[in-house]
Motif scaffolding. Structure first.
Motif, PDB file in Angstrom:
ATOM      1  N   GLY A   1      35.824   0.297  36.260  1.00  0.00           N
ATOM      2  CA  GLY A   1      34.431  -0.123  36.391  1.00  0.00           C
ATOM      3  C   GLY A   1      33.449   0.975  36.696  1.00  0.00           C
ATOM      4  O   GLY A   1      32.241   0.709  36.756  1.00  0.00           O
ATOM      5  N   THR A   2      33.903   2.211  36.890  1.00  0.00           N
ATOM      6  CA  THR A   2      32.997   3.317  37.196  1.00  0.00           C
ATOM      7  C   THR A   2      33.294   4.499  36.284  1.00  0.00           C
ATOM      8  O   THR A   2      34.305   4.539  35.585  1.00  0.00           O
ATOM      9  CB  THR A   2      33.147   3.762  38.657  1.00  0.00           C
ATOM     10  OG1 THR A   2      34.501   4.211  38.875  1.00  0.00           O
ATOM     11  CG2 THR A   2      32.839   2.628  39.616  1.00  0.00           C
ATOM     12  N   SER A   3      32.380   5.461  36.315  1.00  0.00           N
ATOM     13  CA  SER A   3      32.545   6.680  35.527  1.00  0.00           C
ATOM     14  C   SER A   3      32.789   7.848  36.474  1.00  0.00           C
ATOM     15  O   SER A   3      32.957   7.681  37.685  1.00  0.00           O
ATOM     16  CB  SER A   3      31.298   6.928  34.676  1.00  0.00           C
ATOM     17  OG  SER A   3      30.178   7.213  35.503  1.00  0.00           O
ATOM     18  N   MET A   4      32.789   9.047  35.918  1.00  0.00           N
ATOM     19  CA  MET A   4      32.986  10.253  36.718  1.00  0.00           C
ATOM     20  C   MET A   4      31.672  10.917  37.098  1.00  0.00           C
ATOM     21  O   MET A   4      31.651  12.074  37.523  1.00  0.00           O
ATOM     22  CB  MET A   4      33.846  11.246  35.926  1.00  0.00           C
ATOM     23  CG  MET A   4      35.282  10.813  35.744  1.00  0.00           C
ATOM     24  SD  MET A   4      36.181  10.633  37.302  1.00  0.00           S
ATOM     25  CE  MET A   4      36.148  12.321  37.897  1.00  0.00           C
ATOM     26  N   ASN A   5      30.560  10.212  36.963  1.00  0.00           N
ATOM     27  CA  ASN A   5      29.258  10.757  37.315  1.00  0.00           C
ATOM     28  C   ASN A   5      29.157  10.951  38.827  1.00  0.00           C
ATOM     29  O   ASN A   5      29.422  10.032  39.609  1.00  0.00           O
ATOM     30  CB  ASN A   5      28.159   9.808  36.840  1.00  0.00           C
ATOM     31  CG  ASN A   5      26.792  10.462  36.885  1.00  0.00           C
ATOM     32  OD1 ASN A   5      26.673  11.688  36.807  1.00  0.00           O
ATOM     33  ND2 ASN A   5      25.760   9.654  36.990  1.00  0.00           N
ATOM     34  N   ASN A   6      28.805  12.171  39.234  1.00  0.00           N
ATOM     35  CA  ASN A   6      28.638  12.544  40.651  1.00  0.00           C
ATOM     36  C   ASN A   6      29.958  12.425  41.434  1.00  0.00           C
ATOM     37  O   ASN A   6      29.944  12.152  42.648  1.00  0.00           O
ATOM     38  CB  ASN A   6      27.566  11.680  41.329  1.00  0.00           C
ATOM     39  CG  ASN A   6      26.196  11.869  40.717  1.00  0.00           C
ATOM     40  OD1 ASN A   6      25.835  12.986  40.304  1.00  0.00           O
ATOM     41  ND2 ASN A   6      25.417  10.803  40.634  1.00  0.00           N
TER      42      ASN A   6
ATOM     43  N   GLY B   1      36.297   6.738  37.737  1.00  0.00           N
ATOM     44  CA  GLY B   1      37.127   6.073  36.743  1.00  0.00           C
ATOM     45  C   GLY B   1      36.815   6.496  35.330  1.00  0.00           C
ATOM     46  O   GLY B   1      36.114   7.491  35.092  1.00  0.00           O
ATOM     47  N   ALA B   2      37.328   5.727  34.389  1.00  0.00           N
ATOM     48  CA  ALA B   2      37.246   6.072  32.963  1.00  0.00           C
ATOM     49  C   ALA B   2      36.480   5.022  32.173  1.00  0.00           C
ATOM     50  O   ALA B   2      36.704   4.870  30.972  1.00  0.00           O
ATOM     51  CB  ALA B   2      38.652   6.230  32.394  1.00  0.00           C
TER      52      ALA B   2
ATOM     53  N   GLY C   1      31.595  15.511  25.130  1.00  0.00           N
ATOM     54  CA  GLY C   1      32.093  14.976  26.389  1.00  0.00           C
ATOM     55  C   GLY C   1      30.973  14.709  27.370  1.00  0.00           C
ATOM     56  O   GLY C   1      29.935  15.396  27.374  1.00  0.00           O
ATOM     57  N   LEU C   2      31.156  13.724  28.222  1.00  0.00           N
ATOM     58  CA  LEU C   2      30.127  13.338  29.191  1.00  0.00           C
ATOM     59  C   LEU C   2      30.798  12.589  30.328  1.00  0.00           C
ATOM     60  O   LEU C   2      31.712  11.792  30.117  1.00  0.00           O
ATOM     61  CB  LEU C   2      29.075  12.447  28.518  1.00  0.00           C
ATOM     62  CG  LEU C   2      27.824  12.117  29.328  1.00  0.00           C
ATOM     63  CD1 LEU C   2      26.998  13.377  29.554  1.00  0.00           C
ATOM     64  CD2 LEU C   2      26.989  11.061  28.616  1.00  0.00           C
ATOM     65  N   ASN C   3      30.329  12.851  31.558  1.00  0.00           N
ATOM     66  CA  ASN C   3      30.907  12.198  32.733  1.00  0.00           C
ATOM     67  C   ASN C   3      30.238  10.874  33.070  1.00  0.00           C
ATOM     68  O   ASN C   3      30.741  10.139  33.916  1.00  0.00           O
ATOM     69  CB  ASN C   3      30.821  13.118  33.948  1.00  0.00           C
ATOM     70  CG  ASN C   3      31.779  14.286  33.856  1.00  0.00           C
ATOM     71  OD1 ASN C   3      32.850  14.187  33.245  1.00  0.00           O
ATOM     72  ND2 ASN C   3      31.413  15.406  34.454  1.00  0.00           N
TER      73      ASN C   3
ATOM     74  N   GLU D   1      40.443  16.605  30.145  1.00  0.00           N
ATOM     75  CA  GLU D   1      39.594  17.175  31.186  1.00  0.00           C
ATOM     76  C   GLU D   1      40.216  17.022  32.568  1.00  0.00           C
ATOM     77  O   GLU D   1      40.229  17.968  33.365  1.00  0.00           O
ATOM     78  CB  GLU D   1      38.219  16.511  31.153  1.00  0.00           C
ATOM     79  CG  GLU D   1      37.401  16.839  29.915  1.00  0.00           C
ATOM     80  CD  GLU D   1      36.133  16.028  29.830  1.00  0.00           C
ATOM     81  OE1 GLU D   1      35.249  16.382  29.031  1.00  0.00           O
ATOM     82  OE2 GLU D   1      36.027  15.008  30.552  1.00  0.00           O
ATOM     83  N   GLN D   2      40.756  15.835  32.854  1.00  0.00           N
ATOM     84  CA  GLN D   2      41.329  15.609  34.177  1.00  0.00           C
ATOM     85  C   GLN D   2      42.615  16.402  34.388  1.00  0.00           C
ATOM     86  O   GLN D   2      42.935  16.780  35.516  1.00  0.00           O
ATOM     87  CB  GLN D   2      41.609  14.110  34.369  1.00  0.00           C
ATOM     88  CG  GLN D   2      40.363  13.264  34.467  1.00  0.00           C
ATOM     89  CD  GLN D   2      39.489  13.668  35.640  1.00  0.00           C
ATOM     90  OE1 GLN D   2      39.948  13.796  36.775  1.00  0.00           O
ATOM     91  NE2 GLN D   2      38.209  13.880  35.359  1.00  0.00           N
TER      92      GLN D   2
END
Length: 360
Positions: A119-124, A133-134, A296-298, A318-319
């Motif tokens: 439910g989340t991204s890697m932003n911040n 998350g992914a 690519g984008l976080n 990336e990870q």
């Protein structure tokens, strides 16, 4: 008198046909003996570890079983048993890497199976943050693979139909040749082609002279990789359709295009679906084209036509290179998610093709 002689001869022939055979438990006993001997010769003598012990035990099992079968059943039956054992052994040897990969993915990929990952991204998200998350990568994979499929499947099926049903002479041979050549193209080459053609040549015409990276460019590069697989698999499936079906339709006055649409394609449908899903699986797992043309984008980007975008394969890449103790868990979970996603799509496509076939 003649009847008795015939019965006696038949009885003698029946006795000659009966031969000794190894009992059903003998392969298990031979396997146990081979394992014990290999354990004593290899493991206890520190000559090798568990893997070498297993390899030596397998070789000894074939040898011991051949010797036992030769003594009891004869050389011909022994050769048959050894050939059967080698075939089963080759099957298990081919199955071992698949089981190993599946076990590794399941054992290591369940560490981040939680709502935060999906439910989340890697932003911040920093190196010392265990969250992240992914979600953005899942969105990117679905959009890119979906657009690539929409572009590739009609072109691939139409190309295969032309080769099989209409193509004759130089043009059909040329198309088949270039499709075979495209099959071996590395993914980085397709990414470079779309980068030079679409990103650096076409997009500046509509973006005030500035090149624009996007998920759509990644979908174009993935379609280049998918196209030869779809064409070749569809071509082979169309060739498997019996000619009698076509000839029967032609005899009834059905047009060629209608015969292809209503008879040939439905008959070859399950095989075509399998080829398409193989192409989708390859496209979903590619990293280099997405890295080249999508960047690519976080963070989350739903607009596939503008801005950088990520994918699950790129997220894993990336990870895997991030210097954080939480990154490997995210990478393994993303890899498991990618495999499950492709598996679900494949099963759904198979069930849909089977349902359509039963409906007909």
């Amino acid at each position: 008198m003649s009847v008795q002689t015939t019965e006696r001869v038949g009885l003698q022939n029946a006795q000659q046909l009966r031969t000794k055979t190894l009992p059903s438990w003998s392969p298990w006993a031979v396997a146990a003996a081979a394992l014990v001997v290999s354990f004593v010769l290899v493991y206890l003598t520190s000559w090798g570890g568990a893997v070498l012990t297993g390899v030596v035990a397998a070789v000894l099992f074939v040898v011991f079983l051949g010797i036992a079968a030769t003594i009891v059943e004869g050389s011909r039956s022994a050769r048959n048993r050894m050939a059967t054992t080698l075939i089963y052994g080759a099957f298990l040897l081919a199955l071992a890497p698949l089981i190993s990969v599946a076990w590794t993915l399941i054992s290591k990929g369940t560490t981040r199976l939680d709502g935060n990952f999906f439910g989340t991204s890697m932003n911040n998200i920093g190196a010392f943050d265990e969250k992240g998350g992914a979600y953005h990568a899942i969105i990117g994979t679905l959009e890119q693979a979906g657009i690539a499929t929409l572009i590739t499947v009609p072109l691939g099926i139409l190309g295969a139909i032309y080769i099989v049903e209409y193509g004759r002479g130089f043009l059909a041979n040329a198309i088949r040749f270039f499709v075979d050549v495209m099959t071996g193209i590395p993914s980085i080459v397709s990414g470079l082609f779309i980068l030079s053609f679409w990103v650096f040549t076409v997009t500046p015409l509509f973006n005030n002279g500035q090149a624009r990276y996007s998920g759509f460019a990644a979908a174009l590069s993935l379609s280049v990789l998918m196209l030869p697989t779809v064409v070749r698999s569809t071509e082979e499936m169309l060739r498997l359709v019996p000619s009698a079906l076509r000839e029967g339709a032609y005899a009834l006055g059905v047009a060629r295009w209608k015969t292809i649409v209503s008879i040939v394609l439905p008959t070859a449908g399950p095989g075509i679906v399998t080829g398409v899903m193989l192409a989708v699986a390859r496209a979903a797992g590619e990293t280099a084209p997405v890295l080249l043309v999508a960047g690519g984008l976080n963070s989350i980007n739903f607009n596939v036509f503008s801005g950088n975008q990520s994918s699950l394969s790129l997220f894993v890449f990336e990870q895997a290179g991030v210097a954080s103790k939480f990154a490997p868990g995210r990478a393994w979970t993303a890899a498991l998610t990618l495999v499950v996603l492709v598996l679900v799509l494949t099963v759904a496509a198979k069930l849909l093709a089977r349902r359509n076939k039963l409906a007909r």
